[in-house]
Structure formats: structure tokens, C-alpha cells
Write an enzyme that holds these catalytic residues in place. Structure first.
Site, PDB file in Angstrom:
ATOM      1  N   CYS A  86      29.698  37.237  53.070  1.00  0.00           N
ATOM      2  CA  CYS A  86      28.412  37.714  53.179  1.00  0.00           C
ATOM      3  C   CYS A  86      28.074  37.472  54.794  1.00  0.00           C
ATOM      4  CB  CYS A  86      27.221  36.622  52.352  1.00  0.00           C
ATOM      5  SG  CYS A  86      25.507  37.215  52.534  1.00  0.00           S
ATOM      6  N   HIS A 203      29.053  37.144  46.664  1.00  0.00           N
ATOM      7  CA  HIS A 203      29.283  35.762  46.794  1.00  0.00           C
ATOM      8  C   HIS A 203      30.296  35.559  45.545  1.00  0.00           C
ATOM      9  CE1 HIS A 203      26.722  34.416  50.003  1.00  0.00           C
ATOM     10  NE2 HIS A 203      25.917  35.562  49.463  1.00  0.00           N
ATOM     11  N   GLU A 205      32.013  32.745  45.535  1.00  0.00           N
ATOM     12  CA  GLU A 205      32.057  31.270  45.444  1.00  0.00           C
ATOM     13  C   GLU A 205      30.857  30.917  44.341  1.00  0.00           C
ATOM     14  OE1 GLU A 205      30.894  33.147  47.623  1.00  0.00           O
ATOM     15  OE2 GLU A 205      29.141  32.021  48.639  1.00  0.00           O
TER      16      GLU A 205
END
Lengths: 237, 82
Positions: A86, A203, A205
Site C-alpha cells: 500500500c 494488504h 498482513e
């Protein structure tokens, strides 16, 4: 092997990335402060999501000149593994480590939702344990994720197989309806020509545990770990 | 006595780069009853104050514009000095 997660003023996914490595993957990880010029012996550098320097001027434009980035650029240029997620992707394009630019979403809205990604290539650092055509469910959360480059340069990315992830629908079809931000060729993630630097807007994560709605993101981190621990060809990235 | 010089750097998207903000503004103008404005391109400008004793000012303005103020991949800039 060790991950280093850079914290810029305004980063807000640094703890998510740290937690994915430390608590889900039980790996070694350390935060790296933006003012430091020491990568603390990291094998993999993560530039996390967020709004570094308030996204002032352009997303990533100011973070790119922070002290830690001098070392990250050197590290990347000597073959070190760098993942920009990002805002991290935006920093990497501003730093010239990845081609192209991330422009305002074509619909001008901030998009925060789950999307589907199709893995376009296996066997890279970041997709070593993901086969080609795999569909991953991972969230996006950005206002400036519209990947842009001149048509000739996009063609080069296609020819060099540098596009790792494309936005697709649930069945893996790459359609304009599945494109959440206007990115050319539905590009969600790319690597540099050498293959050691990844930038992706979604994302991974934030999708590493069932309670978060998807574990698919973990496969990207696992790929990096597996690559570093076993697949890494001697003397090569 | 210190003298400062002024310069303004205008940053615009390169021709052919889509400007969704400009397109939206143009559509709003049409809705407001101004259909004569066929196109709007948005941009930004920066007003710089420079130490009047500095050497190589033109080169330095050019440097900071291309390194930081504009992203040369998608933007172009022009400089106006006061």
C-alpha cells in the site's frame, strides 16, 4: 532469517505486518525507525501501509527521502528483498525502485474492502509457495491505488512477467468490474526486473488469521520465508 | 540585509495522463449550468522563497522540482520567477 518493518511518521500497518511475522508465522522481526540508517541485519524489509507524512505532496513522496530509505535503496539495489505494501508501494515508486506511479483512484473515493487477486506468476520470492492462477482474498484500503504507467512501459512489465497480482473476481476472471481503482491492466502488485522488490496495494498482513476474514495473505509472507530459508539459489536473490 | 527571491513552481499532469479530479470538476460545472467548459485539468503550485545570496538558483529550483515537487513519471513543471 529476519524481517525489518519500517515505521514512518503516519505508518499505520506497521504493527499488522509485525504481528503477521511475529505472532502468526513465529518469525524474527524488528521495527526500524525512519530516522535510523541501520537495517539491523534484516534479510527482508517491509515498507508498511499508512499515510507517511500525511500523504502530503503525493503519497510516499516525502517518506522516500527519509534517512532509512537511503539504506533501503542500497539494500534493494544490491539484491536485498523489499516488500512495499500500500503506502509502501507508493514509497517504492517514488524512490524509483519500482516503475510507474500510483494515482488517485479513478472514482475518487477511498476504498476499504476485500478484493480478489489472481497470482500471475509462481516461483518468485513473493510467490514461491503460490501456484500460478491461485485466487487470494485480501483487503484493500487506499485512495491512491490507481496504477499508471505509459502503455509502452506496461507492455515491458507484461513481457518481463513483472506483474505478480491482478484484481479479479471470485472466479479469477480479470474484469473491469473487479478493478477497484482504475489500475491499468488490473495491476495490483508488481516486482522490479530483478524480482527482489515487490509493491502491492492490497494488504496481505491484514489477512493472516481466520478471525480477520481470510488467511490468504499469509501465503505471501510464507513464500518469502520459504524462499529465504530453502529455495534461495546460491549467490542470487 | 538579507534579500529573498521568489519563485513559483507549477506542477501539472503530463498530457494524456487521466485526471479524475479534473473530469469530476468538469462534470460538476456542466451540472451547474456551465456546459461551455469542455475540459478541466487540475494541478498545484508551490511558492518558494529563496535566499538571495544563493548561487545556482535556477539549477536548484529545477533540482527540487524534479526530485520532490513533481513526479516526473506523470507530472511536468514550469517555473515562474518574480
Amino acid at each position: 532469517m529476519k524481517f525489518g518493518v519500517v515505521t514512518f511518521p503516519g505508518s499505520n500497518c506497521d504493527y499488522d505486518a509485525y504481528a503477521a511475522v511475529k505472532h502468526v508465522m513465529h518469525g524474527d522481526v524488528e521495527f526500524l525507525w525512519h530516522k535510523s540508517e541501520d537495517l539491523a541485519g534484516s534479510d527482508v524489509i517491509i515498507l508498511p501501509g499508512g499515510f507517511s507524512y500525511g500523504d502530503y505532496l503525493r503519497s510516499g513522496a516525502i517518506a522516500r527521502f527519509s534517512p532509512i530509505m537511503k539504506q533501503v535503496i542500497k539494500f534493494a539495489e544490491s539484491g536485498g528483498i523489499v516488500m512495499g505494501i500500500c503506502n509502501g508501494f507508493q514509497v517504492l515508486t517514488e524512490a524509483g525502485l519500482l516503475p510507474g506511479a500510483l494515482m488517485r483512484n479513478s472514482h475518487l473515493r477511498f476504498s476499504c474492502k476485500f478484493v480478489y487477486l489472481r497470482a500471475e506468476r509462481t516461483g518468485t520470492v513473493f510467490t514461491s509457495s503460490i501456484s500460478k492462477g491461485t485466487i487470494l482474498k485480501v483487503p484493500i484500503a487506499h485512495g491512491d491505488g490507481n496504477y499508471y504507467h505509459f502503455e509502452g512501459d506496461i507492455r515491458k512489465l507484461e513481457e518481463n512477467d513483472q506483474i505478480l497480482f491482478r484484481y479479479c473476481d471470485q472466479s479469477g476472471q480479470v474484469t473491469s468490474e473487479a478493478n477497484p481503482n482504475g489500475s491499468l491492466h488490473n495491476i495490483a502488485g508488481i516486482v522490479n526486473a530483478e524480482g527482489n522488490v515487490l509493491g502491492m496495494m492490497p494488504h496481505p498482513e491484514r489477512a493472516c488469521e481466520p478471525i480477520l476474514g481470510s488467511e490468504d495473505g499469509l501465503r505471501v509472507f510464507e513464500s518469502v520465508r520459504i524462499w529465504c530459508e530453502s529455495l534461495r539459489p546460491v549467490g542470487k536473490v | 540585509m538579507s534579500i529573498t527571491k521568489k519563485a513559483t513552481v507549477f506542477v501539472r499532469l503530463k498530457d494524456g495522463v487521466l485526471d479524475p479530479q479534473g473530469v469530476t470538476i468538469q462534470k460538476a460545472l456542466a451540472q451547474m449550468g456551465y456546459p461551455d467548459f469542455l475540459s478541466v485539468r487540475s494541478g498545484k503550485f508551490f511558492e518558494l522563497e529563496i535566499d538571495g545570496n544563493a548561487s545556482d538558483i535556477d539549477r536548484k529550483i529545477n533540482d527540487v522540482s524534479s526530485k520532490l515537487l513533481a513526479n516526473p513519471i506523470v507530472e511536468k513543471f514550469t517555473v515562474e520567477k518574480a
